[in-house]
Design a protein around this motif. Structure first.
Motif, PDB file in Angstrom:
ATOM      1  N   THR A   1      27.359   8.995 -35.334  1.00  0.00           N
ATOM      2  CA  THR A   1      25.919   9.063 -35.468  1.00  0.00           C
ATOM      3  C   THR A   1      25.346  10.292 -34.562  1.00  0.00           C
ATOM      4  O   THR A   1      25.554  10.349 -33.378  1.00  0.00           O
ATOM      5  N   ALA A   2      24.442  11.165 -35.078  1.00  0.00           N
ATOM      6  CA  ALA A   2      23.862  12.298 -34.322  1.00  0.00           C
ATOM      7  C   ALA A   2      22.892  11.666 -33.351  1.00  0.00           C
ATOM      8  O   ALA A   2      22.275  10.739 -33.523  1.00  0.00           O
ATOM      9  N   LEU A   3      23.181  12.367 -32.139  1.00  0.00           N
ATOM     10  CA  LEU A   3      22.290  12.010 -31.065  1.00  0.00           C
ATOM     11  C   LEU A   3      21.196  12.684 -31.170  1.00  0.00           C
ATOM     12  O   LEU A   3      20.962  14.046 -31.089  1.00  0.00           O
ATOM     13  N   VAL A   4      20.055  11.898 -31.000  1.00  0.00           N
ATOM     14  CA  VAL A   4      18.815  12.589 -31.184  1.00  0.00           C
ATOM     15  C   VAL A   4      17.627  12.268 -29.910  1.00  0.00           C
ATOM     16  O   VAL A   4      18.139  11.180 -29.486  1.00  0.00           O
ATOM     17  N   PRO A   5      16.889  13.201 -29.484  1.00  0.00           N
ATOM     18  CA  PRO A   5      15.974  12.703 -28.343  1.00  0.00           C
ATOM     19  C   PRO A   5      15.092  11.433 -28.696  1.00  0.00           C
ATOM     20  O   PRO A   5      14.809  11.126 -29.680  1.00  0.00           O
ATOM     21  N   GLY A   6      15.203  10.695 -27.464  1.00  0.00           N
ATOM     22  CA  GLY A   6      14.352   9.290 -27.829  1.00  0.00           C
ATOM     23  C   GLY A   6      15.493   8.117 -28.087  1.00  0.00           C
ATOM     24  O   GLY A   6      15.159   6.955 -27.750  1.00  0.00           O
ATOM     25  N   GLN A   7      16.586   8.572 -28.282  1.00  0.00           N
ATOM     26  CA  GLN A   7      17.749   7.374 -28.668  1.00  0.00           C
ATOM     27  C   GLN A   7      18.102   6.685 -27.423  1.00  0.00           C
ATOM     28  O   GLN A   7      18.456   7.321 -26.177  1.00  0.00           O
ATOM     29  N   LYS A   8      18.055   5.371 -27.389  1.00  0.00           N
ATOM     30  CA  LYS A   8      18.528   4.422 -26.434  1.00  0.00           C
ATOM     31  C   LYS A   8      19.919   4.389 -26.281  1.00  0.00           C
ATOM     32  O   LYS A   8      20.784   4.168 -27.579  1.00  0.00           O
ATOM     33  N   VAL A   9      20.546   4.592 -25.039  1.00  0.00           N
ATOM     34  CA  VAL A   9      22.050   4.429 -24.915  1.00  0.00           C
ATOM     35  C   VAL A   9      22.184   3.758 -23.608  1.00  0.00           C
ATOM     36  O   VAL A   9      21.365   3.339 -22.958  1.00  0.00           O
ATOM     37  N   GLN A  10      23.538   3.395 -23.393  1.00  0.00           N
ATOM     38  CA  GLN A  10      24.088   2.556 -22.302  1.00  0.00           C
ATOM     39  C   GLN A  10      25.176   3.382 -21.726  1.00  0.00           C
ATOM     40  O   GLN A  10      26.063   3.819 -22.504  1.00  0.00           O
ATOM     41  N   LEU A  11      25.165   3.660 -20.370  1.00  0.00           N
ATOM     42  CA  LEU A  11      26.257   4.332 -19.698  1.00  0.00           C
ATOM     43  C   LEU A  11      26.969   3.019 -19.135  1.00  0.00           C
ATOM     44  O   LEU A  11      26.719   2.328 -18.214  1.00  0.00           O
ATOM     45  N   VAL A  12      28.220   3.457 -19.638  1.00  0.00           N
ATOM     46  CA  VAL A  12      29.234   2.309 -19.355  1.00  0.00           C
ATOM     47  C   VAL A  12      30.406   2.563 -18.344  1.00  0.00           C
ATOM     48  O   VAL A  12      30.768   3.798 -18.694  1.00  0.00           O
ATOM     49  N   HIS A  13      30.573   2.010 -17.239  1.00  0.00           N
ATOM     50  CA  HIS A  13      31.503   2.375 -16.249  1.00  0.00           C
ATOM     51  C   HIS A  13      33.026   1.566 -16.659  1.00  0.00           C
ATOM     52  O   HIS A  13      33.087   0.565 -16.815  1.00  0.00           O
ATOM     53  N   VAL A  14      33.949   2.725 -16.920  1.00  0.00           N
ATOM     54  CA  VAL A  14      35.186   2.038 -17.327  1.00  0.00           C
ATOM     55  C   VAL A  14      36.297   2.785 -16.349  1.00  0.00           C
ATOM     56  O   VAL A  14      36.114   3.766 -15.547  1.00  0.00           O
ATOM     57  N   PRO A  15      37.223   1.644 -16.133  1.00  0.00           N
ATOM     58  CA  PRO A  15      38.271   2.132 -15.137  1.00  0.00           C
ATOM     59  C   PRO A  15      38.996   3.498 -15.637  1.00  0.00           C
ATOM     60  O   PRO A  15      39.216   3.723 -16.718  1.00  0.00           O
ATOM     61  N   VAL A  16      39.304   4.276 -14.382  1.00  0.00           N
ATOM     62  CA  VAL A  16      40.153   5.405 -14.700  1.00  0.00           C
ATOM     63  C   VAL A  16      41.328   5.164 -15.129  1.00  0.00           C
ATOM     64  O   VAL A  16      42.202   4.157 -14.095  1.00  0.00           O
TER      65      VAL A  16
END
Length: 220
Positions: free
Chosen positions: A138-153
């Motif tokens: 899905t194209a990333l467009v300005p204003g789109q809500k996202v979640q930044l998820v911390h994942v184990p290295v």
């Protein structure tokens, strides 16, 4: 040959039978002529009705403030389905910010500008590099809500994974997404987060322990 002394009689012209006129054919011909004339009239009206609109004359990046030097005017036959800023309203868009990337030669639409800063007070901008396999279809467009998820290295011990807790997340909003870099295919996404979450998100990015997840659009 007439004999000598006899006067030649009058010559009767050959009878030419007149073609029977068909009323249906005549009516059809008249209808076609009338239709053709009407079509030409409509075409002339459409060509004659032109609207002066605002155009983009040079590259404008997302979030950049528009100036008069960025914009121009053009007179076109505008399709009613297209929404463009009219030339009389050019002054009203000067000083606003580009909500999307603007390219030279394109018409300026009202939805492409905003009076609000794309990074609001109390927010920070975190750049996130996504590898090709991490970029959403899905194209990333300005204003789109996202979640930044911390994942184990990979290969590192994760306290969260061992304890069974859900991974930590930070809410964000897309401000801009670059095109894929030639060769690497990496896409850089600028994400606005709460000021308190910015340093944490930046640390996750530096450690390679961050993934970006799209939120469902509002109303779904």
């Amino acid at each position: 040959m007439p004999t000598h002394g006899q006067a030649a009689g009058p010559v009767t012209p050959p009878r030419v039978s007149a073609r029977r006129r068909r009323p249906g054919v005549i009516a059809l011909s008249l209808a076609l002529i009338a239709a053709g004339g009407a079509g030409v009239a409509v075409l002339l009206l459409q060509v004659g009705h032109r609207t002066e609109v605002v155009t983009v004359v040079r590259d404008v990046q997302v979030g950049q403030v528009l100036t008069e030097q960025d914009l121009g005017k053009a007179s076109i036959a505008l399709d009613p389905a297209l929404k463009a800023v009219e030339a009389d309203d050019l002054k009203s868009v000067v000083g606003k910010r580009a909500a999307v990337e603007l390219k030279p030669g394109s018409l300026l639409a009202p939805t492409q500008v905003t009076k609000d800063s794309l990074v609001k007070p109390g927010e920070q901008l975190v750049p996130i590099g996504l590898k090709p396999e991490q970029v959403p279809a899905t194209a990333l467009v300005p204003g789109q809500k996202v979640q930044l998820v911390h994942v184990p290295v990979q290969g590192a011990t994760s306290t969260e994974a061992e304890s069974g807790k859900l991974p930590k997340t930070i809410a964000g909003r897309v401000v801009k997404a670059s095109k894929a870099a030639p060769g690497s295919g990496v896409v850089v996404v600028d994400v606005a987060t709460a000021e308190a979450d910015g340093p944490t998100a930046a640390g996750w990015v530096s450690a390679g322990a961050l993934r970006l997840v799209l939120d469902a659009p509002d109303g779904i």
